[in-house]
Motif scaffolding. Structure first.
Motif, PDB file in Angstrom:
ATOM      1  N   THR A   1     111.296 -38.516 -56.835  1.00 55.92           N
ATOM      2  CA  THR A   1     112.078 -37.571 -57.660  1.00 55.92           C
ATOM      3  C   THR A   1     113.404 -38.197 -58.372  1.00 55.92           C
ATOM      4  O   THR A   1     113.635 -37.468 -59.519  1.00 55.92           O
ATOM      5  CB  THR A   1     112.605 -36.620 -56.631  1.00 55.92           C
TER       6      THR A   1
ATOM      7  N   LYS B   1     116.175 -38.036 -57.029  1.00 53.69           N
ATOM      8  CA  LYS B   1     117.187 -37.437 -56.411  1.00 53.69           C
ATOM      9  C   LYS B   1     117.781 -38.213 -55.167  1.00 53.69           C
ATOM     10  O   LYS B   1     116.917 -38.425 -54.495  1.00 53.69           O
ATOM     11  CB  LYS B   1     116.784 -35.966 -56.270  1.00 53.69           C
TER      12      LYS B   1
ATOM     13  N   GLN C   1     119.117 -33.646 -63.848  1.00 59.82           N
ATOM     14  CA  GLN C   1     118.067 -34.504 -64.029  1.00 59.82           C
ATOM     15  C   GLN C   1     118.555 -35.885 -64.665  1.00 59.82           C
ATOM     16  O   GLN C   1     117.946 -36.886 -64.272  1.00 59.82           O
ATOM     17  CB  GLN C   1     117.267 -33.818 -65.199  1.00 59.82           C
TER      18      GLN C   1
ATOM     19  N   ASP D   1     113.789 -26.936 -50.302  1.00 59.10           N
ATOM     20  CA  ASP D   1     112.396 -27.388 -50.391  1.00 59.10           C
ATOM     21  C   ASP D   1     112.147 -29.043 -50.195  1.00 59.10           C
ATOM     22  O   ASP D   1     111.465 -29.471 -49.692  1.00 59.10           O
ATOM     23  CB  ASP D   1     111.912 -26.968 -51.934  1.00 59.10           C
TER      24      ASP D   1
ATOM     25  N   SER E   1     104.031 -32.991 -51.927  1.00 61.99           N
ATOM     26  CA  SER E   1     103.867 -33.195 -53.334  1.00 61.99           C
ATOM     27  C   SER E   1     104.241 -31.841 -53.969  1.00 61.99           C
ATOM     28  O   SER E   1     104.958 -31.769 -54.916  1.00 61.99           O
ATOM     29  CB  SER E   1     102.498 -33.641 -53.596  1.00 61.99           C
ATOM     30  N   ALA E   2     103.821 -30.600 -53.446  1.00 59.36           N
ATOM     31  CA  ALA E   2     103.816 -29.427 -54.109  1.00 59.36           C
ATOM     32  C   ALA E   2     105.380 -29.059 -53.917  1.00 59.36           C
ATOM     33  O   ALA E   2     106.210 -28.398 -54.769  1.00 59.36           O
ATOM     34  CB  ALA E   2     103.064 -28.404 -53.332  1.00 59.36           C
TER      35      ALA E   2
ATOM     36  N   GLU F   1     107.856 -31.257 -56.628  1.00 57.30           N
ATOM     37  CA  GLU F   1     107.354 -31.180 -57.867  1.00 57.30           C
ATOM     38  C   GLU F   1     108.110 -30.975 -58.973  1.00 57.30           C
ATOM     39  O   GLU F   1     108.473 -31.477 -60.078  1.00 57.30           O
ATOM     40  CB  GLU F   1     105.713 -30.321 -58.144  1.00 57.30           C
ATOM     41  N   ARG F   2     109.015 -29.716 -58.572  1.00 61.78           N
ATOM     42  CA  ARG F   2     109.813 -29.343 -59.448  1.00 61.78           C
ATOM     43  C   ARG F   2     111.387 -30.226 -59.716  1.00 61.78           C
ATOM     44  O   ARG F   2     111.868 -30.074 -60.877  1.00 61.78           O
ATOM     45  CB  ARG F   2     110.259 -27.793 -59.218  1.00 61.78           C
ATOM     46  N   TRP F   3     111.216 -31.268 -58.819  1.00 63.61           N
ATOM     47  CA  TRP F   3     112.482 -32.135 -58.798  1.00 63.61           C
ATOM     48  C   TRP F   3     112.046 -33.331 -59.434  1.00 63.61           C
ATOM     49  O   TRP F   3     112.992 -34.213 -59.572  1.00 63.61           O
ATOM     50  CB  TRP F   3     112.836 -32.440 -57.144  1.00 63.61           C
ATOM     51  N   ARG F   4     110.879 -33.676 -59.627  1.00 64.54           N
ATOM     52  CA  ARG F   4     110.439 -34.842 -60.305  1.00 64.54           C
ATOM     53  C   ARG F   4     110.983 -35.189 -61.729  1.00 64.54           C
ATOM     54  O   ARG F   4     110.880 -33.996 -62.472  1.00 64.54           O
ATOM     55  CB  ARG F   4     108.906 -35.073 -60.305  1.00 64.54           C
ATOM     56  N   ALA F   5     111.287 -36.065 -62.227  1.00 64.85           N
ATOM     57  CA  ALA F   5     112.030 -36.436 -63.409  1.00 64.85           C
ATOM     58  C   ALA F   5     111.357 -37.686 -63.972  1.00 64.85           C
ATOM     59  O   ALA F   5     111.131 -38.440 -63.329  1.00 64.85           O
ATOM     60  CB  ALA F   5     113.427 -36.485 -63.467  1.00 64.85           C
TER      61      ALA F   5
END
Length: 205
Positions: free
Chosen positions: A56, A58, A115, A153, A183-184, A187-191
């Protein structure tokens, strides 16, 4: 560029009790067993945290990093490879002879972003990096110093992945697998990763 992690999360900050509950493990019969189990669970958690952070970009638990750059990506703004960044601790310039000079903190600022945090100049441009030298940026990043500061999450993804590592600990090569549920969650944290120099990435140490 070269990114080095200077500090590691303290054992007290790791959700060892949460992982023990998740795995439905009882306490050891004696102190030695409890100590060994705690160390093992902490190891699985550290591995899971490292994997989630790598996927991620992060930083879950706050710690300090050092970024070495031979040139700025852009003298008007330098993307930082991790988020969230809480502070730029210092910037040092090292010349070809190895002499180190501390950069005046009044000449730069942090532009926070979840991000793509940026190191930016206070004036027109960031300080010049010496010819055949490099800049060293020391910064702090992470959601917080306690596990409660980690987004739910991402925290759940770590527990699920650490549990998988615990269950598969007797098998070779399983740590490379990423369960679908994990993975789900992330996912929203991946950049999209941003290079620290103009295509001159030298990896992470």
């Amino acid at each position: 560029m070269m990114l080095v992690e200077l500090t590691a999360p303290a054992l007290e900050a790791l959700p060892v009790a949460g992982l023990r509950d998740h795995l439905r493990l009882g306490t050891g019969f004696d102190m030695a067993e409890d100590t060994a189990e705690t160390a093992a669970l902490a190891g699985f958690l550290r591995a899971a945290i490292a994997t989630i952070e790598a996927r991620t970009g992060k930083v879950l638990l706050a710690r300090q990093f050092r970024l070495r750059l031979e040139e700025w990506r852009d003298p008007m703004e330098q993307p930082l490879p991790l988020a969230p960044v809480s502070a730029i601790e210092r910037i040092e310039m090292t010349n070809a002879a190895g002499a180190v000079t501390l950069v005046d903190p009044a000449s730069y600022r942090l532009i926070p972003d979840m991000q793509r945090p940026m190191l930016a100049p206070v004036g027109a441009f960031l300080p010049n990096i010496p010819v055949s030298g490099h800049a060293t940026v020391t910064f702090s990043a992470g959601f917080g110093t306690t596990w409660q500061a980690v987004p739910p999450d991402l925290a759940q993804a770590v527990l699920l992945l650490a549990a998988r590592y615990h269950e598969d600990r007797s098998y070779e090569g399983t740590h490379s697998a990423m369960p679908f549920g994990v993975s789900a969650l992330i996912e929203r944290w991946r950049a999209v990763r941003v290079l620290g120099g103009r295509g001159n990435s030298r990896g992470r140490a």
